[in-house]
Design an enzyme around this catalytic site. Structure first.
Site, PDB file in Angstrom:
ATOM      1  CG  LEU A 137      -2.034   1.205   1.217  1.00  9.68           C
ATOM      2  CD1 LEU A 137      -2.955   1.164   0.263  1.00  9.68           C
ATOM      3  CD2 LEU A 137      -2.684   1.121   2.778  1.00  9.68           C
ATOM      4  CG  HIS A 141      16.411  17.745  20.615  1.00  9.50           C
ATOM      5  ND1 HIS A 141      15.828  18.956  20.354  1.00  9.50           N
ATOM      6  CD2 HIS A 141      15.639  16.921  19.647  1.00  9.50           C
ATOM      7  CE1 HIS A 141      14.897  18.817  19.214  1.00  9.50           C
ATOM      8  NE2 HIS A 141      14.852  17.723  18.988  1.00  9.50           N
ATOM      9  CG  HIS A 159       9.030  19.515  11.555  1.00 10.17           C
ATOM     10  ND1 HIS A 159       9.165  20.119  12.575  1.00 10.17           N
ATOM     11  CD2 HIS A 159       9.287  18.183  12.100  1.00 10.17           C
ATOM     12  CE1 HIS A 159       9.555  19.543  13.484  1.00 10.17           C
ATOM     13  NE2 HIS A 159       9.549  18.413  13.343  1.00 10.17           N
TER      14      HIS A 159
END
Ligand code: GLN
Ligand code: ZN
Length: 760
Positions: free
Chosen positions: A19, A645, A698
């Site tokens: 998929l 972080h 991002h």
């Protein structure tokens, strides 16, 4: 004859990630939508047949999805954000999930405490909801054509609303009256499909600590839904924790069955009397849907016997604890795995046999005393015994050392440490750095792959990596970044890299689990006591340090993140496994500092992910997670600066734990929210230094100097310059150099401007 066994849901990505492949090919415009649909059909058929062949009686439809079931539910209800309404139907679905050139994608977030991410529905007062039942109805018919009568899975109204957000920030539960009629209508349509039909309504939100206000919604809602027809058997399913508050209420409604997870919510036992008195079916989740270990059939039967002391056997249905979506697909393709270890494992397809076997043995049907089942039981006993006594697992030395490990925190108070560190490190206010990784280029991926396959020599591989490190260093120097990193080219993944070097870790070749949309992860698994045969990062970091006069930051993944992104052995408490990892990491830190590394970052990207769903358990988790972070850095000398972080930004409920971790510097993700999320640090009087990401990595966007200047000024409104570090908000490995270079140059430029302004 009534059906006795049950699977909550099945993975859909395909045993070879079919998929994923077709979706990505479709998105790249290399396949048509019809090809996607054809493959989807093929997968559904294959998955239904796997279940049928294993003897599973309750097989689901509508557990399939081209992207995500929450997104499907939003479409089913017509909850489509305004910015998408003009899109054509084929475009709409993926546009909502992934965005378009002109429209941002909908938000995505973690599905409870799993590593699966769902699309967060956006609700608006202006929306008019309208039923779109086609997916649900068609999938049912698709299975029926093959002679399989499925139960229909749908996400329940309260879970849907609980996980949605409202564009005006209001209370999503206020939309309940708007969506109940749609659910009713859906059930009416479902009713037309067959005389006798089962609908599984997933309400995992009941496994959280819910306010009274929400609990009060349950009875009227389920009274109404169950009233649609007596010919629909409604099962309300919960998982990942106990749901006692909700079960108590559901027992007073006409729903037909309740699904409870007895593995991750053993307190569900407390609700058995209620279920018994209301004469409901109990879908008993007893085969682990979230882990990869072979079930211990004997124990599971005992568990069921215990349940049947209260609930009459004829009302019990044996089930997986949750959807098998959270486990890898099948062991069939594991060719390289140690045979012993492989024999201890069970992935989704294998779990089907376990559920089936358990139900046959438990109900002990007269025609099932066949050899097949007794042989399977024997094999299962043997496998479990071999695991229990294996020398691969139990390392007395490690156990002893970890048990007696007494160095629970590092030396020196923060104020004392930072003073000494600043004398050594001599950095200015608003010092610039990055989070660790630089772009993973096709070339370095290729080199890593070829090295793994033995196609290039170790020497050649190391040369290539070192070239890349050199490149990262010279870029950082030219750019004017002050605390450098080596760029992490040797790491495919921040957990796998360490797993590969720790004893006690195993890997699959094909153990993919869907993380979101077409994205899958292949978590390593911890099968035995963990130790570190030799240093893991020292050569790379010292090489990098030797190439620059600036400070090179050493880079490790923290114990809690290593744990949370692995499948963990189930024969020991997680807290014990985590402590073993922490002790191994403390040795690594000691080796790094002995080799002259002065700053070491211990990433805890998944610290928050591991938070349990229930308040009481959160307290326990925080306690040992904190303990183990502190153990891992306990070897750091006062002079060694420890960074951590974290990849998320909602610190409000965990700020005390973050403070107690006592890292000298923490970098966090705040770029998308200005300085809002930083305020909590000020509010609690946080002392240690903080690097709130000044731009969002991002997205491929390059932030301008101006924008970063503004962002830094916002930060300065909250914390003094002496407490701030300047960095992007996460690692750069998913970005391209063309994006990274100008972005970091702009970041450094912005810091220059601000420093000038401040010095004026
Ligand atoms: N040091 C890691 C990196 O830069 C941290 C990644 C993360 O927190 N997800 O890639
Ligand atoms: Zn991060």
């Amino acid at each position: 004859m009534s059906k006795k066994n049950y699977i909550v849901g099945f993975p859909r990505i395909g045993e070879q990630r079919e998929l994923k492949k077709i979706l990505e090919s479709f998105w790249a415009k290399k396949s048509s939508f019809n090809e996607v649909l054809d493959l989807a059909h093929e997968l559904k058929v294959r998955h239904w047949n796997y279940q049928k062949d294993a003897g599973i009686e309750y097989i689901s439809s509508n557990d399939f999805s081209l992207y995500d079931n929450m997104l499907d539910t939003a479409i089913m209800l017509g909850a489509i954000p305004k910015r998408f309404v003009n899109l054509r139907e084929e475009e709409l679905y993926f546009a909502m999930a992934r965005g378009t050139n002109t429209n941002t994608a909908m938000e995505m977030t973690k599905w409870f405490n799993t590593n699966y991410h769902y699309i967060v529905p956006e609700l608006s007062l202006e929306d008019e909801y309208r039923l779109n039942s086609s997916k649900i109805i068609n999938e049912y018919k698709e299975a029926k054509e093959l002679g399989i009568q499925t139960k229909i899975n749908i996400i329940g109204p309260l879970t849907f609303l609980g996980l949605s957000k409202r564009v005006d920030q209001g209370d999503t539960y206020e939309f309940l009256d708007k969506i109940i009629p749609i659910y009713e209508k859906l059930l009416q349509e479902i009713l037309q499909l067959d005389d006798d039909i089962t609908v599984q309504i997933d309400e995992p939100i009941f496994s959280k600590d819910n306010e009274e206000k929400i609990l009060n919604l349950i009875k009227p809602l389920y009274d109404r839904l169950a009233k649609v027809s007596q010919n629909i058997n409604i099962i309300v399913t919960t998982y990942f924790e106990h749901s006692n508050e909700a079960t108590k209420i559901l027992a007073t409604t006409p729903v037909w069955g309740i699904g409870l997870d007895f593995l991750y919510g053993d307190e569900n036992f407390k609700s058995l009397e209620l279920i018994k008195n209301s004469d409901k079916k109990l879908i008993a989740g007893v085969v682990d849907g979230r882990n990869i270990w072979k079930n211990n059939i004997t124990k599971t039967i005992q568990l069921l016997e215990k349940i049947s002391e209260v609930i009459p056997k004829e009302n019990i249905i044996v089930s997986s604890s949750c959807s098998l979506l959270h486990t890898p697909f099948t062991l069939k393709y594991e060719k390289n795995m140690d045979a012993d270890i492989k024999n201890w494992l069970s992935f989704a397809v294998e779990k089907l046999d376990e559920v089936s076997l358990v139900s046959h043995l438990f109900f002990n049907d007269s025609d099932t005393t066949e050899d097949k089942y007794s042989l399977a039981l024997e094999a299962n006993k043997k496998a479990n015994e071999s695991r229990r006594s294996s020398l691969l697992i139990h390392d007395k030395e490690v156990q002893k050392r970890v048990k007696n490990f007494t160095k629970l925190s590092r030396d020196g108070e923060y104020q004392e440490r930072i003073k000494i560190q600043k004398e050594i490190l001599k950095y200015e206010d608003l010092v610039t750095t990055t989070i660790g990784s630089f772009p993973q280029t096709p070339e370095i991926r290729k080199a890593r792959r070829e090295f793994k396959k033995g196609e290039i020599s170790k020497l050649k591989y190391e040369e290539q990596m070192k070239d890349y490190i050199d490149h990262c260093i010279s870029f950082q120097e030219e750019c004017g970044i002050e605390v450098l990193v080596h760029g992490e080219p040797e790491r495919n993944d921040m957990v796998e890299y360490f797993g590969e070097q720790l004893k006690g870790y195993g890997f699959s070749q094909n153990g993919w689990v869907q993380s979101y949309g077409s994205r899958c992860v292949k978590p390593p698994f911890i099968f035995g006591d963990i130790s570190r045969p030799k240093p893991m990062t020292v050569d790379w970091i010292t090489y990098a340090q030797s190439k620059t006069d600036k400070i090179m930051k050493g880079m490790l993944t923290g114990p809690v993140t290593i744990l949370n992104w692995s499948f963990v052995r189930d024969d020991k408490p997680r807290s014990e496994v985590s402590k073993q990892i922490a002790v191994a990491l403390s040795d690594e830190i000691d080796d790094l500092q002995k080799s002259g590394i002065k700053i070491i970052q211990v990433d805890e990207a998944a610290f928050k992910e591991g938070y349990p769903l229930r308040f009481e358990k959160i307290k326990i988790y925080e306690k040992w997670a904190l303990r183990d972070f502190k153990i891992s850095v306990s070897s750091a000398k006062i002079q060694t600066q420890i960074h951590t972080h974290m990849c998320y930004s909602e610190f409000n409920d965990i700020i005390e734990t973050i403070e107690a971790m006592d890292a000298d510097v923490i970098s966090i993700e705040t770029a998308r929210s200005g300085n809002e999320l930083l305020k909590i640090f000020k509010k609690v009087g946080y002392k240690q230094e903080v690097g709130p990401g000044v731009y969002d990595i991002h997205s491929p966007r390059i932030p301008s100097v101006d924008e970063i200047v503004k962002q830094i000024n916002l930060l300065l409104e909250v914390l003094p310059k002496s407490q701030l570090w300047i960095n992007p908000d996460c690692g750069l490995k998913t970005r391209k150099w063309e994006e990274v270079k100008p972005s970091l140059q702009n970041m450094v430029e912005a810091v220059k401007i601000i420093r000038n302004e401040l010095n004026r």
